[in-house]
Design a protein around this motif. Structure first.
Motif, mmCIF file in Angstrom:
data_model
loop_
_atom_site.group_PDB
_atom_site.id
_atom_site.type_symbol
_atom_site.label_atom_id
_atom_site.label_comp_id
_atom_site.label_asym_id
_atom_site.label_seq_id
_atom_site.Cartn_x
_atom_site.Cartn_y
_atom_site.Cartn_z
ATOM 1 N N GLY A 69 4.708 2.077 -16.931
ATOM 2 C CA GLY A 69 3.730 1.362 -16.115
ATOM 3 C C GLY A 69 4.121 1.235 -14.651
ATOM 4 N N PHE A 70 5.204 1.894 -14.255
ATOM 5 C CA PHE A 70 5.652 1.844 -12.864
ATOM 6 C C PHE A 70 4.677 2.592 -11.965
ATOM 7 C CE2 PHE A 70 8.521 3.974 -9.628
ATOM 8 C CZ PHE A 70 8.597 2.872 -8.791
ATOM 9 N N VAL B 60 0.160 6.958 -8.383
ATOM 10 C CA VAL B 60 0.334 5.903 -7.421
ATOM 11 C C VAL B 60 1.284 4.858 -8.026
ATOM 12 C CG1 VAL B 60 -1.726 4.651 -8.243
ATOM 13 C CG2 VAL B 60 -0.902 4.291 -5.921
ATOM 14 N N VAL B 61 2.186 4.329 -7.194
ATOM 15 C CA VAL B 61 3.076 3.267 -7.638
ATOM 16 C C VAL B 61 2.244 1.995 -7.767
ATOM 17 C CG1 VAL B 61 5.081 1.858 -7.056
ATOM 18 C CG2 VAL B 61 5.079 4.302 -6.525
ATOM 19 N N MET C 161 0.848 -1.198 0.000
ATOM 20 C CA MET C 161 0.000 0.000 0.000
ATOM 21 C C MET C 161 0.876 1.237 0.000
ATOM 22 S SD MET C 161 -3.156 1.000 2.378
ATOM 23 C CE MET C 161 -3.217 2.501 3.361
ATOM 24 N N GLY C 162 0.662 2.073 -0.987
ATOM 25 C CA GLY C 162 1.419 3.314 -1.087
ATOM 26 C C GLY C 162 0.526 4.496 -0.845
ATOM 27 N N HIS D 175 -7.871 1.299 -8.371
ATOM 28 C CA HIS D 175 -7.236 1.650 -7.104
ATOM 29 C C HIS D 175 -8.226 2.436 -6.261
ATOM 30 C CE1 HIS D 175 -2.919 0.827 -7.960
ATOM 31 N NE2 HIS D 175 -3.375 0.841 -9.194
ATOM 32 N N LEU D 176 -8.143 2.251 -4.970
ATOM 33 C CA LEU D 176 -8.844 3.128 -4.048
ATOM 34 C C LEU D 176 -7.848 4.203 -3.639
ATOM 35 C CD1 LEU D 176 -10.522 0.462 -1.755
ATOM 36 C CD2 LEU D 176 -11.702 1.961 -3.362
#
Ligand SMILES: [Zn+2]
Ligand SMILES: [Zn+2]
Ligand SMILES: [Zn+2]
Length: 115
Positions: A37-38, A52-53, A1-2, A62-63
């Motif tokens: 795509g990172f 976001v990573v 989680m980032g 993604h949330l």
């Protein structure tokens, strides 16, 4: 989680280690990461694009916490019921545009006075 970050935040965080890093260079790096795509675009916060990573493959969502930027990946299509309902109505849901779903994380939900 980032945590979702803007280019400006990334730049500010990198400055202590890379004092000569320019904001333009930071923008270019983010653009490159996006192409490879990172990282992925994760909506906007206060009008600024945030990223976001992401290590997930294939179609997914993604949330992104609208308060603090905490993120969590939802593998697969979390909007499948909405897709099916849209298809039944003769529409194609453009849920790729909704890669980042606005949300509130547990921590921020706990801190909010209205729950
Ligand atoms: Zn992703
Ligand atoms: Zn939060
Ligand atoms: Zn989807």
């Amino acid at each position: 989680m980032g945590r979702a970050f803007s280019v400006r935040e990334l730049h500010a965080a990198a400055l202590p280690r890379a004092p000569r890093l320019g904001l333009t260079t930071a923008y270019r790096a983010v653009e490159r990461w996006r192409e490879t795509g990172f990282i992925e675009h994760a909506g906007t916060r206060e009008g600024e694009a945030v990223f976001v990573v992401c290590g997930a493959d294939g179609h997914h969502h993604h949330l992104v916490c609208v308060e603090c930027g905490a993120t969590s990946v939802l593998e697969g299509c979390a909007l499948e019921p909405a897709r099916a309902a849209s298809a039944a109505a003769g529409f194609e849901l453009l849920d790729r545009e909704l890669g980042a779903l606005p949300a509130r994380c547990g921590e921020c939900a706990g801190a909010a006075p209205d729950g």
